[in-house]
Motif scaffolding. Structure first.
Motif, PDB file in Angstrom:
ATOM      1  N   GLN A 592       0.794  -1.216   0.000  1.00  0.00           N
ATOM      2  CA  GLN A 592       0.000   0.000   0.000  1.00  0.00           C
ATOM      3  C   GLN A 592       0.835   1.279   0.000  1.00  0.00           C
ATOM      4  N   ALA A 593       2.139   1.136  -0.112  1.00  0.00           N
ATOM      5  CA  ALA A 593       2.968   2.334  -0.253  1.00  0.00           C
ATOM      6  C   ALA A 593       2.573   3.117  -1.499  1.00  0.00           C
ATOM      7  N   GLY A 594       2.186   2.402  -2.560  1.00  0.00           N
ATOM      8  CA  GLY A 594       1.724   3.077  -3.770  1.00  0.00           C
ATOM      9  C   GLY A 594       0.431   3.841  -3.552  1.00  0.00           C
ATOM     10  N   CYS A 595      -0.446   3.333  -2.667  1.00  0.00           N
ATOM     11  CA  CYS A 595      -1.665   4.072  -2.327  1.00  0.00           C
ATOM     12  C   CYS A 595      -1.312   5.375  -1.617  1.00  0.00           C
ATOM     13  N   MET A 596      -0.287   5.321  -0.769  1.00  0.00           N
ATOM     14  CA  MET A 596       0.129   6.528  -0.048  1.00  0.00           C
ATOM     15  C   MET A 596       0.707   7.575  -0.998  1.00  0.00           C
ATOM     16  N   ALA A 597       1.293   7.101  -2.097  1.00  0.00           N
ATOM     17  CA  ALA A 597       1.804   8.028  -3.100  1.00  0.00           C
ATOM     18  C   ALA A 597       0.720   8.515  -4.041  1.00  0.00           C
ATOM     19  N   GLY A 598      -0.441   7.833  -4.039  1.00  0.00           N
ATOM     20  CA  GLY A 598      -1.527   8.180  -4.944  1.00  0.00           C
ATOM     21  C   GLY A 598      -1.460   7.472  -6.277  1.00  0.00           C
ATOM     22  N   VAL A 599      -0.631   6.439  -6.401  1.00  0.00           N
ATOM     23  CA  VAL A 599      -0.426   5.822  -7.713  1.00  0.00           C
ATOM     24  C   VAL A 599      -1.087   4.450  -7.833  1.00  0.00           C
ATOM     25  N   HIS A 600      -1.682   3.924  -6.762  1.00  0.00           N
ATOM     26  CA  HIS A 600      -2.379   2.642  -6.810  1.00  0.00           C
ATOM     27  C   HIS A 600      -3.671   2.713  -6.013  1.00  0.00           C
ATOM     28  N   PHE A 601      -4.636   1.888  -6.410  1.00  0.00           N
ATOM     29  CA  PHE A 601      -5.860   1.685  -5.650  1.00  0.00           C
ATOM     30  C   PHE A 601      -5.657   0.542  -4.654  1.00  0.00           C
ATOM     31  N   PHE A 602      -6.536   0.493  -3.639  1.00  0.00           N
ATOM     32  CA  PHE A 602      -6.483  -0.577  -2.638  1.00  0.00           C
ATOM     33  C   PHE A 602      -6.606  -1.940  -3.304  1.00  0.00           C
ATOM     34  N   SER A 603      -7.511  -2.081  -4.282  1.00  0.00           N
ATOM     35  CA  SER A 603      -7.718  -3.384  -4.926  1.00  0.00           C
ATOM     36  C   SER A 603      -6.480  -3.825  -5.694  1.00  0.00           C
ATOM     37  N   ASP A 604      -5.698  -2.889  -6.223  1.00  0.00           N
ATOM     38  CA  ASP A 604      -4.440  -3.256  -6.883  1.00  0.00           C
ATOM     39  C   ASP A 604      -3.511  -3.944  -5.889  1.00  0.00           C
ATOM     40  N   ALA A 605      -3.410  -3.359  -4.693  1.00  0.00           N
ATOM     41  CA  ALA A 605      -2.525  -3.911  -3.666  1.00  0.00           C
ATOM     42  C   ALA A 605      -3.012  -5.272  -3.199  1.00  0.00           C
ATOM     43  N   SER A 606      -4.307  -5.384  -2.945  1.00  0.00           N
ATOM     44  CA  SER A 606      -4.867  -6.634  -2.428  1.00  0.00           C
ATOM     45  C   SER A 606      -4.697  -7.773  -3.429  1.00  0.00           C
ATOM     46  N   GLU A 607      -5.055  -7.537  -4.676  1.00  0.00           N
ATOM     47  CA  GLU A 607      -4.945  -8.591  -5.686  1.00  0.00           C
ATOM     48  C   GLU A 607      -3.483  -8.905  -5.997  1.00  0.00           C
ATOM     49  N   GLY A 608      -2.624  -7.895  -5.977  1.00  0.00           N
ATOM     50  CA  GLY A 608      -1.206  -8.134  -6.241  1.00  0.00           C
ATOM     51  C   GLY A 608      -0.573  -9.030  -5.196  1.00  0.00           C
ATOM     52  N   LEU A 609      -0.881  -8.785  -3.920  1.00  0.00           N
ATOM     53  CA  LEU A 609      -0.322  -9.636  -2.864  1.00  0.00           C
ATOM     54  C   LEU A 609      -0.698 -11.091  -3.067  1.00  0.00           C
ATOM     55  N   ARG A 610      -1.934 -11.340  -3.409  1.00  0.00           N
ATOM     56  CA  ARG A 610      -2.393 -12.723  -3.545  1.00  0.00           C
ATOM     57  C   ARG A 610      -1.861 -13.378  -4.809  1.00  0.00           C
ATOM     58  N   LEU A 611      -1.664 -12.606  -5.852  1.00  0.00           N
ATOM     59  CA  LEU A 611      -1.000 -13.144  -7.040  1.00  0.00           C
ATOM     60  C   LEU A 611       0.420 -13.562  -6.695  1.00  0.00           C
ATOM     61  N   GLY A 612       1.165 -12.706  -6.000  1.00  0.00           N
ATOM     62  CA  GLY A 612       2.529 -13.045  -5.613  1.00  0.00           C
ATOM     63  C   GLY A 612       2.586 -14.249  -4.699  1.00  0.00           C
ATOM     64  N   GLU A 613       1.638 -14.351  -3.767  1.00  0.00           N
ATOM     65  CA  GLU A 613       1.587 -15.484  -2.846  1.00  0.00           C
ATOM     66  C   GLU A 613       1.441 -16.801  -3.611  1.00  0.00           C
ATOM     67  N   ARG A 614       0.614 -16.797  -4.629  1.00  0.00           N
ATOM     68  CA  ARG A 614       0.400 -18.014  -5.408  1.00  0.00           C
ATOM     69  C   ARG A 614       1.609 -18.347  -6.278  1.00  0.00           C
ATOM     70  N   ILE A 615       2.234 -17.335  -6.827  1.00  0.00           N
ATOM     71  CA  ILE A 615       3.473 -17.575  -7.577  1.00  0.00           C
ATOM     72  C   ILE A 615       4.508 -18.228  -6.664  1.00  0.00           C
ATOM     73  N   ALA A 616       4.650 -17.723  -5.444  1.00  0.00           N
ATOM     74  CA  ALA A 616       5.637 -18.270  -4.505  1.00  0.00           C
ATOM     75  C   ALA A 616       5.332 -19.719  -4.153  1.00  0.00           C
ATOM     76  N   LEU A 617       4.056 -20.033  -3.916  1.00  0.00           N
ATOM     77  CA  LEU A 617       3.723 -21.415  -3.567  1.00  0.00           C
ATOM     78  C   LEU A 617       4.111 -22.375  -4.686  1.00  0.00           C
ATOM     79  N   THR A 618       3.876 -21.990  -5.934  1.00  0.00           N
ATOM     80  CA  THR A 618       4.220 -22.892  -7.036  1.00  0.00           C
ATOM     81  C   THR A 618       5.735 -23.061  -7.172  1.00  0.00           C
ATOM     82  N   ILE A 619       6.497 -22.018  -6.851  1.00  0.00           N
ATOM     83  CA  ILE A 619       7.958 -22.149  -6.866  1.00  0.00           C
ATOM     84  C   ILE A 619       8.403 -23.099  -5.763  1.00  0.00           C
ATOM     85  N   LEU A 620       7.865 -22.922  -4.561  1.00  0.00           N
ATOM     86  CA  LEU A 620       8.208 -23.802  -3.442  1.00  0.00           C
ATOM     87  C   LEU A 620       7.834 -25.243  -3.744  1.00  0.00           C
ATOM     88  N   GLN A 621       6.699 -25.422  -4.374  1.00  0.00           N
ATOM     89  CA  GLN A 621       6.226 -26.762  -4.716  1.00  0.00           C
ATOM     90  C   GLN A 621       7.250 -27.508  -5.564  1.00  0.00           C
TER      91      GLN A 621
END
Length: 680
Positions: A592-621
């Motif tokens: 949400q640092a991007g939200c503080m700068a005014g360059v991202h919406f909350f939904s961008d941050a929320s969906e991005g975190l979960r996309l990254g989480e899933r990418i990481a799980l597949t790498i660990l797998q």
């Protein structure tokens, strides 16, 4: 290609070497089969790219030629989309032949393709000039075709979906815009004051408590109201905005994207503390890197200076003006104390550096690592060495960035908040330009909702004061020619002089990288107090039990920005912090640092975190296949799911227990965002 077993070059007198070579090939084949079993997911979109075709008021058009009202040349936008989405041709470099920057005669830099002859409406010059007399030039797009790249570990960048962005006029988008306006007004208020609540009247004429009440009055941010027509992902995003009592939590403005980040100070300890065995050492904020130290104090943008509050500088930003080098840091360094400080980190830091610093803190404090079970004299962390950990972070960051770019450029192409604010400003000032009647109706609906919060008048007053200060030659603002087309400016005050980066909004790379790297850290280090339980390991187990926060020094007009954040002090009422909670908090802060700068919406941050989480799980797998020893990695997901990855004899299994206690299939967990739907 022939089956690898047909190759005979490994037949040698060294039977062990031959067997190892064959086993290595088998492991790689198993990893490929796991990758092949992941069906590619189709990301749902909000449909606005097609619904608003030929005008694209809320699409990402930055850097392309625009008319005097800030609307893109349709020919240029269509060429932009084609250049992004066209598959690469084997052995041939892709020619990204797209107009870049203003097309007026005499403009330096940029690009005018041979095929492109813009109409007069799209031959706009730069509106502003640099005070130092040097010419303005456009900047390039950032990785528009990165989503075409392939990876050899984990899910392909095109395999994992994200939820759709909120639609124009929706309750969620009204709430997101209100949050961004509120964050802009809170940009110089210390995090400690925001989370504690305060009735101190700020420069905008409102207090923290008043802003909290204003946001909580919106239907999307009020549990007493049930907004109609929101999908599963929006429902999940909404749930993270509330505290345990069901009240809108002001701290969700800079955390709130995970379910485990609401204890203690607003900022993660991993953004502040140093390594060491004593509180004195830790308060210095120096993280040991061998014979070197990393100082957690950061360069900070000057207090009280926002940007792009007028039409002319906004128009230049839409045409891709490259101005970032004109925005200097303040002379004093200090710990991150306000949203403006974190916004500076979001622009200037390497995208995964704070996750790497967190890894160094955990290593330096002797945090127990997950991995191979102890056997004989070998420690339990023997096969999860520091080098393997740090390389895994780099791999996860690289993969996540490609996945984010694919979502941003290939699929959503969502415009940045600065663009939505400009459309609201046009309608509010009675100059809608080419906006259709339906678009104007939806924007008026949003304005009505925002007006009821009481935020618009303070934003307009803030922008007027900022514009007056910028136009005063004595202040030395680096741009001249600033003015606003309208009685009041409802543009979003930006922390960065040229606004957002040259990438679309939805598919936020910083959030996606944070999600991937923090998931790697949670899996690689032991998050729980015992092998079979799920009680989280406290921070004091690694000698960091005393929660710290930056000092805040009062001045004549509120906060003394130069002296605040010079040191760390104990944070009162912040006991029982856990390692996993502080890592989740770090993910939320970075997302949400991007939200503080005014360059991202909350939904961008929320969906991005979960996309990254899933990418990481597949790498660990796939990484778990490389060990013959029994290996077990456990962590809690950002949504509260309990995840166990077990490897044994070069085989791997993943078990997921949802936060409701029900078992979740791995495929279903990975594709959760793909099951989203948008209201018709």
């Amino acid at each position: 290609m022939d089956d690898f077993r047909d190759y005979q070059h490994h037949s040698s007198s060294d039977t062990g070497l031959a067997e190892r070579h064959l086993k290595s090939c088998e492991i790689r084949e198993t990893a490929a089969l796991i990758a092949a079993s992941r069906a590619p997911q189709i990301s749902p979109t909000n449909g606005e790219d097609a619904r608003h075709a030929e005008l694209w008021p809320l699409a990402f058009t930055k850097g392309l030629p625009h008319d005097s009202d800030g609307f893109v040349d349709p020919r240029a936008y269509r060429a932009f989309v084609r250049a992004i989405t066209q598959p690469g041709r084997a052995g041939l470099a892709h020619d990204f032949d797209v107009p870049l920057g203003p097309q007026a005669a005499g403009v330096r830099g940029g690009h005018t393709p041979a095929w492109y002859r813009p109409k007069p409406d799209y031959r706009e010059p730069w509106r502003c000039t640099r005070r130092d007399g040097n010419p303005i030039e456009p900047r390039d797009w950032d990785g528009p075709r990165a989503g075409h790249l392939f990876d050899l570990q984990g899910a392909d960048p095109g395999d994992i979906a994200t939820g759709a962005a909120p639609t124009l006029g929706s309750a969620e988008l009204i709430a997101e815009m209100a949050e961004l306006y509120a964050l802009a007004l809170l940009r110089d208020v210390p995090f400690s004051e925001i989370t504690a609540g305060s009735d101190r009247v700020l420069a905008c004429g409102l207090s923290v408590d008043a802003l909290t009440q204003a946001l909580g009055s919106l239907p999307f941010l009020n549990l007493g109201v049930t907004p109609c027509g929101i999908g599963p992902r929006a429902t999940e995003r909404r749930a993270t905005r509330f505290d345990q009592q069901g009240q809108h939590a002001i701290r969700s403005l800079f955390q709130g994207v995970t379910r485990n980040d609401d204890r203690g100070p607003a900022l993660s300890q991993f953004l502040l503390v140093g390594t060491g065995r004593t509180p004195t050492e830790q308060r210095r904020g120096h993280v040991s890197l061998g014979v070197q130290d990393i100082d957690q104090r950061v360069g900070r943008y000057p207090h009280g200076v926002d940007h792009m509050v007028d039409t002319q500088s906004w128009l230049d930003a839409q045409q891709g003006a490259n101005l970032g080098h004109l925005q200097a840091l303040a002379p004093e360094r200090g710990f991150i104390t306000t949203p403006r400080h974190l916004a500076a980190c979001a622009r200037l830091d390497q995208i995964s550096q704070h996750c790497t610093t967190a890894a160094l803190i955990l290593l330096g404090q002797g945090a127990p690592r997950s991995g191979a079970q102890a056997q004989g004299t070998r420690g339990a962390s023997g096969e999860v060495a520091a080098l393997d950990l740090l390389s895994s972070l780099a791999i996860a960051a690289s993969h996540a960035a490609k996945a984010a770019r694919r979502q941003a450029f290939h699929i959503h192409r969502r415009g940045r908040p600065e663009r939505l604010a400009a459309m609201l400003d046009k309608v509010a000032n009675g100059r809608p330009g080419r906006l259709t009647q339906d678009m104007q109706r939806q924007l008026r609906l949003m304005l009505d909702g925002l007006e009821r919060t009481g935020l618009l008048a303070p934003v307009a007053a803030h922008n007027a004061a900022q514009l007056a200060a910028h136009k005063d030659p004595q202040n030395g603002y680096p741009l001249t020619g600033l003015s606003h087309d309208g009685a009041q400016s409802l543009l979003l005050p930006m922390a960065w002089i040229d606004g957002s980066p040259m990438t679309p909004s939805h598919g936020a790379a910083p959030a996606t990288v944070a999600g991937a790297c923090i998931t790697m850290l949670k899996a690689r280090f032991e998050m729980f107090t015992c092998e079979d339980g799920w009680t989280e390991r406290p921070m004091d187990s690694i000698g960091l039990g005393d929660a710290l926060q930056p000092c805040v020094i009062s001045g004549l007009d509120g906060i003394d920005p130069a002296r605040s954040g010079a040191d760390l002090v104990p944070a009162t009422g912040s006991k029982h912090l856990t390692i996993q909670g502080e890592l989740d908090k770090l993910a939320g802060n970075l997302a949400q640092a991007g939200c503080m700068a005014g360059v991202h919406f909350f939904s961008d941050a929320s969906e991005g975190l979960r996309l990254g989480e899933r990418i990481a799980l597949t790498i660990l797998q796939e990484q778990m296949l490389t060990s013959a020893d029994p290996v077990s990695l456990r962590f809690t997901s950002f949504d509260g799911d309990r995840i166990l990855i077990e490897g044994r004899a070069h085989a791997v299994g993943v078990t997921i227990c949802g936060r409701d206690g029900r078992m979740v299939d791995v495929t279903s967990w990975l594709s959760r965002a793909a099951e989203d739907h948008m209201p018709v």
